[in-house]
Design an enzyme around this catalytic site. Structure first.
Site, short mmCIF file in Angstrom:
data_model
loop_
_atom_site.label_atom_id
_atom_site.label_comp_id
_atom_site.label_asym_id
_atom_site.label_seq_id
_atom_site.Cartn_x
_atom_site.Cartn_y
_atom_site.Cartn_z
NE ARG A 112 -5.23 4.93 -39.71
CZ ARG A 112 -6.05 5.79 -40.27
NH1 ARG A 112 -6.83 5.43 -41.27
NH2 ARG A 112 -6.11 7.02 -39.82
CB SER A 125 -8.71 7.37 -49.47
OG SER A 125 -7.60 8.15 -49.31
CD GLU A 180 -3.84 13.90 -39.55
OE1 GLU A 180 -3.17 13.03 -38.96
OE2 GLU A 180 -4.48 13.70 -40.59
NE ARG A 208 -1.09 13.09 -45.09
CZ ARG A 208 -2.07 12.37 -45.66
NH1 ARG A 208 -3.24 12.32 -45.08
NH2 ARG A 208 -1.84 11.73 -46.78
NE ARG A 256 -9.54 5.61 -36.85
CZ ARG A 256 -10.48 5.53 -37.79
NH1 ARG A 256 -10.57 6.45 -38.71
NH2 ARG A 256 -11.34 4.54 -37.81
CG HIS A 257 -5.09 10.13 -37.12
ND1 HIS A 257 -6.30 9.92 -36.52
CD2 HIS A 257 -5.34 10.38 -38.42
CE1 HIS A 257 -7.27 10.03 -37.43
NE2 HIS A 257 -6.71 10.30 -38.60
CD GLU A 298 -9.27 6.51 -44.71
OE1 GLU A 298 -10.04 7.28 -44.11
OE2 GLU A 298 -8.23 6.90 -45.29
#
Ligand code: AMO
Length: 428
Positions: free
Chosen positions: A402, A354, A216, A214, A222-223, A351
């Site tokens: 996570r 999902s 980001e 990803r 947390r990423h 989280e």
């Protein structure tokens, strides 16, 4: 002579053994020297009383790699670092396998208050990985992955491997890494979403562990930009069915870690409990947060709301379901006009997963792609895969890192990633 691991020494009292490992610490007087030797199973005290060994001993620095041949003797060692306190090794031979240079970061921090900064530790991750606290994290993570496999095999799910180079973004959005694929533009996989769905439509119940990327730009605790996901997908299932599978899966993983790793959990000061399960709709969660005066987005939970769920329901996997449609990706099945069969799972305030029921109807899928500003032409083979006998299906994805950090109560995701890739880090 075959090597004996340190945790096997107690069965060999009175025998001569060969042990190999890293010099954990050194202490010397003129007539007698001591060192602590560490391998992956523990730490033992070695006594060197023969002067012929002193030349080699004097060359050693911490973390040098050595072989010791010696006698296993009864003892009563006080050092907290030593794991085999009831014995010691009287050295007969000391062979140096590799001398270590002075360390760039300490491996054995006597003074707990002087902690090396994480970024420096990650610069020297290969040295950091000598620490038993760091090793404990990755021993637990290994069991987490094994327990995931165990659980899925018992559920009769089939393990699958998917491509990492893909033609169209599986999660929508722009957070993708482009790859030049001969004459074409391709992407690094953001998830195995499209493939696991196509597969569940023939193989029914499948699981995978894959690396995902990803792009980001933000740096958070947390990423990371490269992470690992545990995925599950099941035909003839809706969101309720797969939430139950995920709940039981996390419970199994935690139970196995508690069984396998009491020592590591103690070392990391973790009081682990097999989690309970709680189901809340997104609307109920919003109400709950209003009472707590915590902000919730229209179609997403804030980090603060996730933390509050962790406080209200500690040691619990909280499923927030009936998620607003606008907050879920194109592949999630709508429920009425504005809601969906999508969910997030929050565990100890973050989280971890999902998922949801998917769209298995090609025309509805096209509609949702367009609604999300995506071009159905780029998803042709994915859409077509639902034209030749596609059951309703549902699934989820869990971030390996996570889940590890939430099980161990670790605040920064980089701590639980062997070699993290983030905005600033590409080596080691
Ligand atoms: P999602 O994008 O929510 O869903 O990812 C699933 C889980 O993967 C983890 N995760 C991350 N961990 C660390 N750093 C990141 N940048 C990162 N991004 C995601 C989180 C998250 O809950 N295809 C869907 C899943 C599905 O519907 O089956 C998906 O990828 O724990």
């Amino acid at each position: 002579m075959n090597r004996t691991y340190i945790n096997e020494l107690s069965a060999k009292e009175g025998q001569t053994v060969l042990i190999q490992g890293w010099v954990h610490s050194l202490r010397g007087q003129s007539k007698i020297k001591f060192l602590q030797l560490r391998d992956i199973t523990g730490v033992v005290q070695v006594v060197l009383a023969e002067a012929k060994l002193f030349d080699n001993f004097n060359k050693l620095l911490a973390e040098s790699v050595i072989s010791i041949t010696g006698l296993v003797k009864k003892a009563n060692v006080k050092s907290e670092e030593v794991t085999e306190k009831s014995l010691e090794i009287e050295a007969k031979e000391l062979e140096i396998i590799n001398l270590a240079l002075p360390l760039p970061i300490p491996v054995f921090e006597k003074d707990e208050s002087i902690k090396t900064e994480l970024s420096k530790r990650l610069d020297y991750r290969y040295v950091d990985l000598h620490k038993k606290e760091v090793q404990a994290i990755f021993k637990v993570q290994s069991t987490l992955l094994q327990a995931y496999h165990e659980f899925m095999i018992k559920e009769n799910a089939i393990e699958c491997l998917f491509p990492s180079i893909i033609g169209a973004s599986s999660e929508g959005g722009t957070e993708v890494y482009p790859v030049q694929y001969f004459e074409k533009k391709a992407l690094l996989s953001q998830s195995c979403q499209l493939y696991k769905q196509m597969l569940a439509c023939s193989m029914e119940k499948i699981f995978a562990v894959s690396t995902v990327w990803r792009a980001e730009k933000h740096n958070t605790l947390r990423h990371i930009n490269e992470s690992r996901q545990m995925d599950f997908e099941m035909a003839f299932a809706d969101d309720k069915v797969v939430m139950d599978v995920l709940a039981r899966c996390v419970q199994h993983i935690v139970k196995r870690i508690m069984e396998e790793h009491p020592k590591e959990l103690e070392l990391l000061k973790v009081n682990l409990k097999v989690p309970e399960v709680k189901y809340l709709t997104f609307a109920e969660t919003t109400q709950l947060m209003k009472k707590q005066k915590i902000h919730v987005g229209e179609d997403d939970l804030s980090g603060e709301a996730e933390e509050m769920l962790g406080k209200l329901y500690p040691d619990t996997v909280v499923f927030v379901h009936d998620w607003p449609l606008s907050g879920k990706p194109f592949y999630i099945m709508p429920k009425g006009k504005d809601s969906s069969y999508g969910f997030d799972a929050i565990y100890n305030g973050m989280e971890i997963s999902s998922g949801g029921q998917r769209i298995h109807l090609p025309e509805l899928l096209k509609e949702r792609l367009i609604a999300k500003g995506l071009n159905p032409v780029n998803f042709e083979s994915y859409i077509d895969s639902f034209r030749y006998g596609a059951p309703n299906h549902a699934g989820w994805g869990v971030g390996v890192e996570r889940l590890t950090m939430q099980i161990l109560g670790i605040k920064n995701i980089r701590e639980v990633t062997l070699f993290p890739r983030d905005r600033d880090r590409l080596t080691p």
